[in-house]
Design a protein around this motif. Structure first.
Motif, PDB file in Angstrom:
ATOM      1  N   ALA A   1     -56.156 -51.844  18.826  1.00 19.43           N
ATOM      2  CA  ALA A   1     -55.161 -50.828  18.492  1.00 19.43           C
ATOM      3  C   ALA A   1     -53.750 -51.331  18.750  1.00 19.43           C
ATOM      4  O   ALA A   1     -53.449 -51.811  19.840  1.00 19.43           O
TER       5      ALA A   1
ATOM      6  N   GLU B   1     -49.884 -46.637  17.226  1.00 16.69           N
ATOM      7  CA  GLU B   1     -50.572 -45.460  17.739  1.00 16.69           C
ATOM      8  C   GLU B   1     -49.623 -44.362  18.189  1.00 16.69           C
ATOM      9  O   GLU B   1     -49.784 -43.207  17.837  1.00 16.69           O
TER      10      GLU B   1
ATOM     11  N   GLU C   1     -49.645 -41.320  13.983  1.00 13.08           N
ATOM     12  CA  GLU C   1     -50.666 -40.605  14.732  1.00 13.08           C
ATOM     13  C   GLU C   1     -50.727 -39.128  14.371  1.00 13.08           C
ATOM     14  O   GLU C   1     -51.792 -38.603  14.077  1.00 13.08           O
TER      15      GLU C   1
ATOM     16  N   GLU D   1     -49.073 -37.329  11.814  1.00 10.62           N
ATOM     17  CA  GLU D   1     -49.208 -37.140  10.369  1.00 10.62           C
ATOM     18  C   GLU D   1     -50.530 -37.765   9.913  1.00 10.62           C
ATOM     19  O   GLU D   1     -51.042 -37.506   8.828  1.00 10.62           O
TER      20      GLU D   1
ATOM     21  N   ASP E   1     -52.911 -39.938   8.575  1.00  8.01           N
ATOM     22  CA  ASP E   1     -54.000 -40.498   7.809  1.00  8.01           C
ATOM     23  C   ASP E   1     -54.468 -41.661   8.645  1.00  8.01           C
ATOM     24  O   ASP E   1     -53.761 -42.642   8.771  1.00  8.01           O
ATOM     25  N   ASP E   2     -55.643 -41.555   9.160  1.00 11.53           N
ATOM     26  CA  ASP E   2     -56.151 -42.702   9.909  1.00 11.53           C
ATOM     27  C   ASP E   2     -56.163 -43.888   8.983  1.00 11.53           C
ATOM     28  O   ASP E   2     -56.058 -45.023   9.361  1.00 11.53           O
ATOM     29  N   SER E   3     -56.366 -43.525   7.765  1.00 11.26           N
ATOM     30  CA  SER E   3     -56.432 -44.449   6.655  1.00 11.26           C
ATOM     31  C   SER E   3     -55.609 -45.695   6.831  1.00 11.26           C
ATOM     32  O   SER E   3     -56.112 -46.808   6.863  1.00 11.26           O
TER      33      SER E   3
ATOM     34  N   VAL F   1     -54.287 -46.930   9.123  1.00 13.81           N
ATOM     35  CA  VAL F   1     -54.429 -47.636  10.376  1.00 13.81           C
ATOM     36  C   VAL F   1     -55.740 -48.414  10.456  1.00 13.81           C
ATOM     37  O   VAL F   1     -56.140 -48.898  11.475  1.00 13.81           O
ATOM     38  N   MET F   2     -56.417 -48.482   9.341  1.00 17.54           N
ATOM     39  CA  MET F   2     -57.693 -49.196   9.373  1.00 17.54           C
ATOM     40  C   MET F   2     -57.447 -50.644   9.790  1.00 17.54           C
ATOM     41  O   MET F   2     -56.555 -51.313   9.326  1.00 17.54           O
TER      42      MET F   2
ATOM     43  N   PRO G   1     -54.101 -52.517   5.140  1.00 10.45           N
ATOM     44  CA  PRO G   1     -53.838 -51.457   4.166  1.00 10.45           C
ATOM     45  C   PRO G   1     -52.374 -51.042   4.141  1.00 10.45           C
ATOM     46  O   PRO G   1     -51.789 -50.860   3.076  1.00 10.45           O
TER      47      PRO G   1
ATOM     48  N   ILE H   1     -48.735 -50.107   1.327  1.00  7.63           N
ATOM     49  CA  ILE H   1     -48.170 -48.765   1.298  1.00  7.63           C
ATOM     50  C   ILE H   1     -46.682 -48.764   1.634  1.00  7.63           C
ATOM     51  O   ILE H   1     -45.921 -47.977   1.131  1.00  7.63           O
TER      52      ILE H   1
END
Lengths: 354, 354
Positions: free
Chosen positions: B72, B77, B83, B85, B87-89, B91-92, B298, B302
């Motif tokens: 992490a 984090e 964190e 907002e 989207d864990d997305s 943070v993959m 990812p 973005i």
DNA sequence: TTGAAAGCGCTAACAG
DNA sequence: CTGTTAGCGCTTTCAA
């Protein structure tokens, strides 16, 4: 030749196997000098305690489990765009996030995590394999035959995730599917003034998809819009390809008549398929037609236009699952718990909010 | 009161424990009639075979393992943006993709996957726990003390991922760090005509970061540009925050003199930090200065401008790891293998390709 | 603080 | 096709 055991270590360090065991289990209960001798012998021999033997003798494993379905969207997989050009990133699925959540939480409690997806034509009962190796486990809805679960849950803590409880003595966590879709539909109706909506649902057997449809119905009812008994269309697998087909079917069907102002899909994957289909037909989203999904998968914010959807707190689902398991392990007789996790609407471009 | 065992099932169905065992292990070796009796008894009793006992008796677990570091990014984090907002997305992480790859491949081979991250101040040796419960496992570089690995790998197949081999009798898979960075630097030099580059590296101990720097050096050398012995700057953790700091330091240092035309970072996280820092200073990317990362997380696609980077095939890393483990399980004495997985440059906006 | 001994629940020959 | 009999490697009383 074969792996060294407590006996080998005991012999080499001149103590009993009980002492060797103690060194690993509770080092402070052994005199420092003795302990060092044991550790040294262990190192020299390449000794690694057998988790199996330990588990067998102590009746615990220190492992929690997760059974999930093989959710891979086959379309997304074969798709050259997704596989070759592959940012795997975008393809992160529920299960991945649940795994994340569980792993984190499990670690905090000193557990490791065993994961297993149901292989499609799996011979041996997936769940049995997992069940036999963990202290407790979580199951994603529709992954395991209820019948099996019934048997297993009599011997082991099980928590059901993201589905109906099915078995009433199990702990269980679900997501506010209905609330989320209602919220979303309300937004479309109230904030965007849309009054002609279509809903593409999933399998009649999918409780999630059904709950989402109910939320949609409620919003329609509230707004005084016509309420249909059934989704305008259903898709079995809810894949992108089905989203494409559904969109085409819906639009072909509407040919001549007025086109719906928005299509609400029961999940993101279908909605993303729809985006492609609409583009191919020369329709602009959201100007000509709005599109929404459900889930909040990563891809949903990457596609253009970015997809308005309902975000599920999947990671938290995993964390809560572990908490529930740990708590039940500590107190096996406490009453079953049922949690409902809140969701939130992500207003993005595909409904005109972008 | 306690869980039923083969003995209970045997007694209830009037057969021997061996037959019960056979029913679960090799159903065809038991007469159908007998089998049904056993299964029925098992069902009635709520019998679940103990994985531990099975493992102990058969000396196999049907489980493969993965040890990974707690990756992490603390900055990412705590960041409200990431964190709350959430989207864990976005943070993959690597580990998630490796897990995906391994799980898939493991499933194909009939294995389940046990995952465990090293908890920072972990008391018990993480690896011992895993090692004792699996037939073989993969380790992400720098996760486990080499010393422990040395001992364990004498008894169990281990494959090292994404790092130097460290222990020479292990299978091991790495990623073409050097090639990738060289490719990337060439692109900057050749295609964008940049001739004044800066490189921000990582810890001197990080083989990945070092290899990337070497690739950079090679490209410089080829192009007849000045070759530095050391990165222009190093960051310990390679976090976003450090990327910010590094960028500021670099630009402050260059004040007055000519500003570099591009900054190459040893990973994406730092590069993303740099994007923020540059924006704050009013510099435009890529017009005023180009920025590149490494990894292909990812988030890299973005951010705006989207980040030119080198994509690592993390999922494939996981798949190959399983293949190697399975192969070694089948043939424990075969020579250790070392794989190098190819990477690919993702040309995006931050270098001017977007 | 340490040792002795009895399992934990199952698989794996080997007989029959 | 089915039963018998040993363990597998460790934890766990109970004594010493």
């Amino acid at each position: 030749m074969s792996a060294p055991t407590v006996y080998d270590v005991a012999e080499r360090s001149g103590v009993s196997i009980a002492t060797v065991s103690r060194v690993y289990r509770n080092p402070d209960s052994v005199r420092a000098q003795t302990r060092d001798r044991v550790l040294e012998a262990a190192r020299a021999l390449g000794y690694v305690p057998s988790g199996n033997a330990r588990g067998l003798a102590s009746r615990t494993t220190g492992v929690l489990g997760l059974c999930f379905p093989d959710y891979a969207d086959p379309d997304a997989e074969t798709d050259a765009e997704a596989e070759a050009e592959a940012d795997d990133s975008a393809v992160m699925l529920y299960s991945d996030q649940i795994i994340r959540g569980m792993e984190r939480a499990a670690r905090r409690h000193g557990y490791a995590l065993l994961i297993a997806a149901s292989l499609v034509g799996g011979p041996e009962s997936l769940v049995a394999k997992v069940a036999g190796r963990v202290d407790g486990f979580a199951v994603l809805a529709k992954t395991v035959p209820t019948e099996d679960l019934e048997v297993i849950s009599r011997r082991l803590p099980v928590v059901m995730l993201a589905g109906p409880r099915e078995i009433d003595h199990l702990d269980h966590i679900e997501v506010a599917n209905s609330d989320g879709e209602r919220e979303l539909a309300r937004h479309l109706i109230r904030d965007h003034g849309l009054r002609s909506l279509a809903f593409v649902g999933g399998d009649r057997e999918s409780p999630d998809a059904q709950a989402r449809f109910r939320g949609y119905q409620e919003a329609c009812r509230e707004a005084g819009l016509p309420v249909t008994d059934e989704p305008d269309l259903r898709a079995e697998m809810m894949t992108q390809a089905e989203g494409v087909r559904a969109t085409d079917a819906l639009l072909d069907r509407a040919a001549g008549r007025e086109r719906p102002g928005a299509i609400l899909f029961a999940n993101d994957q279908m909605a993303i398929g729809a985006l492609h289909a609409l583009e191919r037909r020369g329709l602009r989203v959201p100007e000509d037609i709005a599109v929404t999904g459900f889930d909040g998968i990563p891809l949903s914010r990457i596609v253009r236009p970015s997809l308005t959807t309902v975000r599920q707190p999947m990671r938290r689902l995993g964390e809560e699952a572990v908490e529930l398991l740990v708590r039940r392990l500590a107190n096996p007789t406490r009453d079953p718990v049922s949690l409902m996790l809140p969701v939130s609407v992500a207003r993005r471009a595909s409904c005109g909010c972008g």
